[in-house]
Design an enzyme around this catalytic site. Structure first.
Site, PDB file in Angstrom:
ATOM      1  N   HIS B  59     -39.418 -43.148 -18.172  1.00  0.00           N
ATOM      2  CA  HIS B  59     -40.533 -44.106 -18.225  1.00  0.00           C
ATOM      3  C   HIS B  59     -41.482 -43.821 -19.383  1.00  0.00           C
ATOM      4  CE1 HIS B  59     -39.820 -46.140 -14.389  1.00  0.00           C
ATOM      5  NE2 HIS B  59     -39.349 -44.977 -13.972  1.00  0.00           N
ATOM      6  N   PRO B  60     -42.016 -44.909 -19.986  1.00  0.00           N
ATOM      7  CA  PRO B  60     -43.054 -44.693 -20.998  1.00  0.00           C
ATOM      8  C   PRO B  60     -44.335 -44.254 -20.293  1.00  0.00           C
ATOM      9  CG  PRO B  60     -42.915 -47.032 -20.481  1.00  0.00           C
ATOM     10  CD  PRO B  60     -41.832 -46.348 -19.686  1.00  0.00           C
ATOM     11  N   GLU B  82     -43.612 -55.159 -16.510  1.00  0.00           N
ATOM     12  CA  GLU B  82     -44.311 -54.605 -15.349  1.00  0.00           C
ATOM     13  C   GLU B  82     -45.761 -54.252 -15.688  1.00  0.00           C
ATOM     14  OE1 GLU B  82     -40.067 -52.850 -13.777  1.00  0.00           O
ATOM     15  OE2 GLU B  82     -41.523 -51.497 -14.680  1.00  0.00           O
ATOM     16  N   PHE B 113     -47.249 -39.828 -15.397  1.00  0.00           N
ATOM     17  CA  PHE B 113     -47.850 -40.544 -14.256  1.00  0.00           C
ATOM     18  C   PHE B 113     -47.063 -41.819 -13.993  1.00  0.00           C
ATOM     19  CE2 PHE B 113     -50.949 -43.827 -12.781  1.00  0.00           C
ATOM     20  CZ  PHE B 113     -51.188 -43.292 -11.521  1.00  0.00           C
ATOM     21  N   ILE B 115     -46.462 -45.227 -11.662  1.00  0.00           N
ATOM     22  CA  ILE B 115     -47.045 -46.145 -10.696  1.00  0.00           C
ATOM     23  C   ILE B 115     -46.340 -47.486 -10.835  1.00  0.00           C
ATOM     24  CG2 ILE B 115     -48.906 -46.887 -12.279  1.00  0.00           C
ATOM     25  CD1 ILE B 115     -50.753 -46.933  -9.751  1.00  0.00           C
ATOM     26  N   ALA B 117     -46.684 -50.665 -11.573  1.00  0.00           N
ATOM     27  CA  ALA B 117     -47.851 -51.269 -12.226  1.00  0.00           C
ATOM     28  C   ALA B 117     -47.942 -52.774 -12.034  1.00  0.00           C
ATOM     29  CB  ALA B 117     -47.817 -50.954 -13.723  1.00  0.00           C
TER      30      ALA B 117
END
Lengths: 172, 172
Positions: B59-60, B82, B113, B115, B117
């Site tokens: 993930h970025p 997203e 982190f 989430i 989004a």
């Protein structure tokens, strides 16, 4: 009386670099109890999951005497002592079964089966391995971390007692 | 109707190699619901902690549009989609603060982190990041894994709906 240790001493108790660094920073300790209390806090609240995996990788496979190359000499010696009951009670076939289950465990979870082996027979260890094998990976990861903490506490006690022996010899 | 996908499709939904392999083996699926049900089982019961970390690393950093080099093209595109609400609501200073907290989070936990989004503003994401930052590493690790599963479910839905579109076009 104060007990001062360096990073190398602590990495023999627990193979996480972060753990060893933070313990060395918090050293000297007034007592073993103080050191154990700080060690628990560092291990459970500060060392991240990569650090847990790093610490696990410093242990030999249980039932095998040769430690991984990343383990310190003290750590390798302590592993042997901790496994002395298991090795004394082991038969060829139980060691073979342990080795097979260890491989199965590592295949499922991606790290070595960790147990505070002190005082446990090979049969007890094998039964525990088979029971824990059924756990979900994240559940087993936390159990392994708690076993690592038990091992760390035993090793901290050895570290402190070796220092007390030196000190009482020097007092004479 | 059956939906058949390959490993490459699944690795775009979740960057764990083991996840993608097991999903491809279980494919074809009769419905999205079937695929989600298998995906949850694979992710929580079969993928080990190293696989979770591998998936997280695809993930970025949130608030940044460029994906890590390990991410597939579809995964990178989906990340942008997203985060569209977050990026539309972001100001220069909130993005700066998000970037600083992201760095702090990664320093403490050792992974990015994560989430789900979709539909969340930058302020909401930042508040959640600050709240979760206080967690113990192992607690946060499990929360991140549950967020990854939410993201995976959204992406599986996109995968299935793209296939349905193709199929309904072909039917005409």
């Amino acid at each position: 009386m104060e007990f001062s240790f360096d990073e190398k001493d602590f990495v023999s108790c627990c193979g996480s670099t972060k753990f060893a660094k933070e313990m060395a920073s918090a050293s000297p300790f007034g007592s073993l109890q103080d050191a154990v209390s700080v060690a628990r806090d560092v291990w459970f609240n500060s060392v991240d999951v990569n650090g847990w995996l790093q610490a696990f990788s410093a242990h030999p496979q249980i039932g095998q005497s040769h430690a991984p190359s990343v383990a310190s000499e003290a750590s390798a010696q302590w592993s042997k002592g901790e496994q002395s009951t298991a090795l004394a009670t082991a038969t060829g076939s139980s060691l073979q079964e342990l080795s097979e289950w260890n491989a199965r465990y590592r295949e499922k979870f991606g790290f070595v089966f960790l147990i505070c082996a002190a005082g446990r027979s090979t049969d007890e260890i094998l039964a525990e391995l088979k029971r824990r094998y059924t756990n979900r990976p994240i559940v087993e990861f936390e159990i392994a971390a708690r076993e690592q903490m038990k091992i760390t506490e035993l090793r901290l006690a050895k570290l402190f007692s070796s220092r007390e022996n030196i000190s009482s010899t020097a007092d004479k």
